[in-house]
Design a protein around this motif. Sequence first.
Motif, short mmCIF file in Angstrom:
data_model
loop_
_atom_site.label_atom_id
_atom_site.label_comp_id
_atom_site.label_asym_id
_atom_site.label_seq_id
_atom_site.Cartn_x
_atom_site.Cartn_y
_atom_site.Cartn_z
N ILE A 174 0.86 -1.18 0.00
CA ILE A 174 0.00 0.00 0.00
C ILE A 174 0.90 1.23 0.00
CG2 ILE A 174 -0.15 0.16 2.52
CD1 ILE A 174 -3.06 1.07 2.25
N ILE A 208 13.90 2.17 -4.82
CA ILE A 208 13.00 2.98 -5.66
C ILE A 208 11.97 3.71 -4.78
CG2 ILE A 208 11.64 3.06 -7.78
CD1 ILE A 208 12.76 0.34 -8.56
N GLN A 245 7.05 -5.36 -1.00
CA GLN A 245 8.31 -5.96 -1.40
C GLN A 245 8.65 -5.46 -2.81
OE1 GLN A 245 9.94 -8.47 0.73
NE2 GLN A 245 11.54 -7.65 -0.59
N TYR A 246 9.58 -4.51 -2.90
CA TYR A 246 9.89 -3.91 -4.20
C TYR A 246 11.38 -3.96 -4.48
CZ TYR A 246 5.18 -2.05 -3.74
OH TYR A 246 3.82 -1.93 -3.58
N ASP A 247 11.78 -3.52 -5.66
CA ASP A 247 13.20 -3.48 -5.95
C ASP A 247 13.86 -2.35 -5.15
OD1 ASP A 247 13.64 -5.71 -7.57
OD2 ASP A 247 12.70 -4.71 -9.26
N ILE A 293 5.36 3.84 2.10
CA ILE A 293 5.20 2.85 1.03
C ILE A 293 5.54 1.48 1.62
CG2 ILE A 293 5.97 2.08 -1.25
CD1 ILE A 293 6.84 5.04 -1.75
#
Lengths: 511, 511
Positions: free
Chosen positions: B147, B186, B181-183, B178
């Motif tokens: 989210i 970023i 699970q992201y790169d 934020i």
Amino acid sequence: MTYDCFFFRRLKVFASFCRRRVSLPPPAGLMLRLQPLHAASQCAYLYYALLVKNKYTLLSGTRDYNPKQMAIREKVFNIIISCFKRHGAETIDTPVFELKETLTGKYGEDSKLIYDLKDQGGELLSLRYDLTVPFARYLAMNKITNIKRYHIAKVYRRDNPAMTRGRYREFYQCDFDIAGQYDAMIPDAECLKIVYEILNELDLGDFHIKVNDRRILDGMFAVCGVPDEKFRTICSTVDKLDKMAWEDVKKEMVNEKGLSEDVANRIGEYVSMQGGQDLAEQLLQDPKLSQNKQACAGLTDMKLLFSYLELFQVTDKVVFDLSLARGLDYYTGVIYEAILSQTIPAPAEQNGADEAAVSVGSVAGGGRYDGLVGMFDPKGRKVPCVGVSIGIERIFSIMEQKTSSEKVRTTETQVLVASAQKNLLEERLKLTSELWNTGIKAEVLYKKNPKLLSQLQHCEETGIPLVAILGEQELKDGVVKLRNVASREEVRLIVSQIVYNLSCILTKHFD
Amino acid sequence: MTYDCFFFRRLKVFASFCRRRVSLPPPAGLMLRLQPLHAASQCAYLYYALLVKNKYTLLSGTRDYNPKQMAIREKVFNIIISCFKRHGAETIDTPVFELKETLTGKYGEDSKLIYDLKDQGGELLSLRYDLTVPFARYLAMNKITNIKRYHIAKVYRRDNPAMTRGRYREFYQCDFDIAGQYDAMIPDAECLKIVYEILNELDLGDFHIKVNDRRILDGMFAVCGVPDEKFRTICSTVDKLDKMAWEDVKKEMVNEKGLSEDVANRIGEYVSMQGGQDLAEQLLQDPKLSQNKQACAGLTDMKLLFSYLELFQVTDKVVFDLSLARGLDYYTGVIYEAILSQTIPAPAEQNGADEAAVSVGSVAGGGRYDGLVGMFDPKGRKVPCVGVSIGIERIFSIMEQKTSSEKVRTTETQVLVASAQKNLLEERLKLTSELWNTGIKAEVLYKKNPKLLSQLQHCEETGIPLVAILGEQELKDGVVKLRNVASREEVRLIVSQIVYNLSCILTKHFD
């Protein structure tokens, strides 16, 4: 298997016990009765899991608002705030806690519902119970003698949320008040106009606004033969007429409050009366009421109020209703309450058969309180006030139900910057940044190499109308594809002009 | 006279005593010492007056917002919310109180500043201390794994407001986070971009954003020879470098925290380093740091972060600063803090000469906390999070000072409906109502026969740009005079078309 069933039934009792008192370990007895059935280690694990689970529950009667609920809340607030601003109101804010002293003696019986803070040294504090008393305190403290203000904030009540329908322990109030010494009934009429405008705009179906006056009620009690000291308590009983039949209200008056049958019957005749300006005129001719000074003053003002409401073109929804009493002690003149005609299904936690569909009931209420500010002034200087409070939680519930099957956008993103091939992260970030810099609402997925499909899916799920798709060939040609997510139409925009072109497209199609 | 002086000096003590403990009567001793001096009756009156006065004070460290302050607050919020929405954020809300259990063990030493509610039966409750822990609880409770949300709400701390500058016990936080699970780096870069955009738009003068990483700090402590168990406490000491000289920080490390001179000196060398991407590269070659796995991971990410910040064009304000530590325990990766360059005069209640002009200091801060959500999940499932909190109260103070001599409009009223003669109340109310019905923001004075001068004065005082003046002759002619309050220009509008014409004028001139 039967063993297991039995075990889990007991575990349920045990779980509900833990939920209620998370800080306590379960009683030894329960643990012992659990242990013989299963291995101690399993029990210990379950016990641990239950306790941990409880760590992240909420106090019953409070709730989180998820993004969809927030989007609805924002819409409702915007309608209400626009109306308040249209009527020239300023806004103020006060702290969530007041000195306990400030709240003492203002709410009568309801005082037991006030949340107190723990005495950790220093002043004794309570959470605000409504916005009216802090407003009166604010006026007295700052020696303000006239103001038109609105205040939207949360208030706190130690109500039993299971016992009341649609009621929370933390909830919003939206208050609009006019303070100042003015000519009779003009601000009062504006408050009613505001309720009318807001309920119309919120589009919640048919409604009506009941109006009465504390002076008319008191005059009526006097001529019916109610002893002076019983005025307020009989007033509370009359207030129950919206939920109880007259016969039951009468019983309470006679059996609990000690009125004679005769007196109660006389009250019964009056409180069944409803009308408009004509009723006020008729009662001014009433042989008994017309002899009472208080009642006459109230009725004369009621006539005047209706003449102003006529000018405001709102009389189609306003009813002069002698049964309206309202609970709070501080009212001194006109009082009113807005009631929606529609019913709503009972909330999920309410399972009583008689509560299958409940009337939404009052969604706004208020009145004149000319004495409250004086209670905070060292010299008792009075500032006449009249105001209205919009019962926003019930309105939220209705709006939520209306939109339960609809998709409500929770973000305002206008464009997603996507890529069709790998290794275009830098280009995506750069373009997104340029869009942000010009005020365009833009998103980019936080992945180095997201699939085009998942980027398009994100648009569809969250309602983003446009997607800018970067591709290697297009970048070489100096263009970017812009796709309308709904229609799948595509245009090619020149990279150097994309920001300008996108702004034009957004203004033209999506505003 | 000398008697009186003496009396009043003692009265001052007495008054301040009463203020501190309003619920207690003054001690008998004080009363006795007061009484011989003056008549008992006068004493009783003063005592009463003091107590009554205290009835409507506020808890120190909390404050009311008056309409002017609210107008400024609305402006600041609008800028911040627009930015959050531009970045595609949704919003949520959580209750002001959480179960005490939820907050326990999340804030380290600061836990003593949590406000608890009185145990009035039922669950043990505390007021929220920040918005991050309730956010983590919300994610775990609703099993949300990604989210992007903002949350603007009040938080509560039992801080001593007299000891801290510009700090309140109740204050707003504006959080943007934020989760997902992201790169790498970023979302972290977007948080910094947001701080940059908001501080630019608020126009508060020059600022810079310090960045560091908990893994770099821990790696640095390890290679300098700090024992593992002292990492967090040495971190707290390093955090003081923005307020204390290195020499004093070093003293605390050696004398209070028990580090050797050598170790402290080695730390001193690192924490004096500032730079950008180049510094990260340089430290990756550092013979000691490069041997530490944690430090290497942090430094590699720092390089990556700067490459994204480059794309976002914000590196001119961002400094990689090894002295940045931040207090809270829950950070696990990148941390940052935005600092304004300007100083502000000390608040009135602060009289210390050394505080004549204080640095505004940090106005935003945040970082990555990948472990917090897992603390609320029964299975310990982690949800990586990064976020930023805007320190809105300091920003309010600056904005208030900037506008202290300016006139700030607190209402949005576009037109006042006035009359030049007596007995035109009905016509005024009717026209005002018509304007409201078409969405025009209009006011009318609540007097039967207000003077034209006082009506014009009201416009000037509150900044209403237009006044519609009704007059008997004009009404007979079917016209209304519309006056521009500032220029005193007048036009005559035909009554039947006034609403339409007024809308046109407002759109043309005042939007």
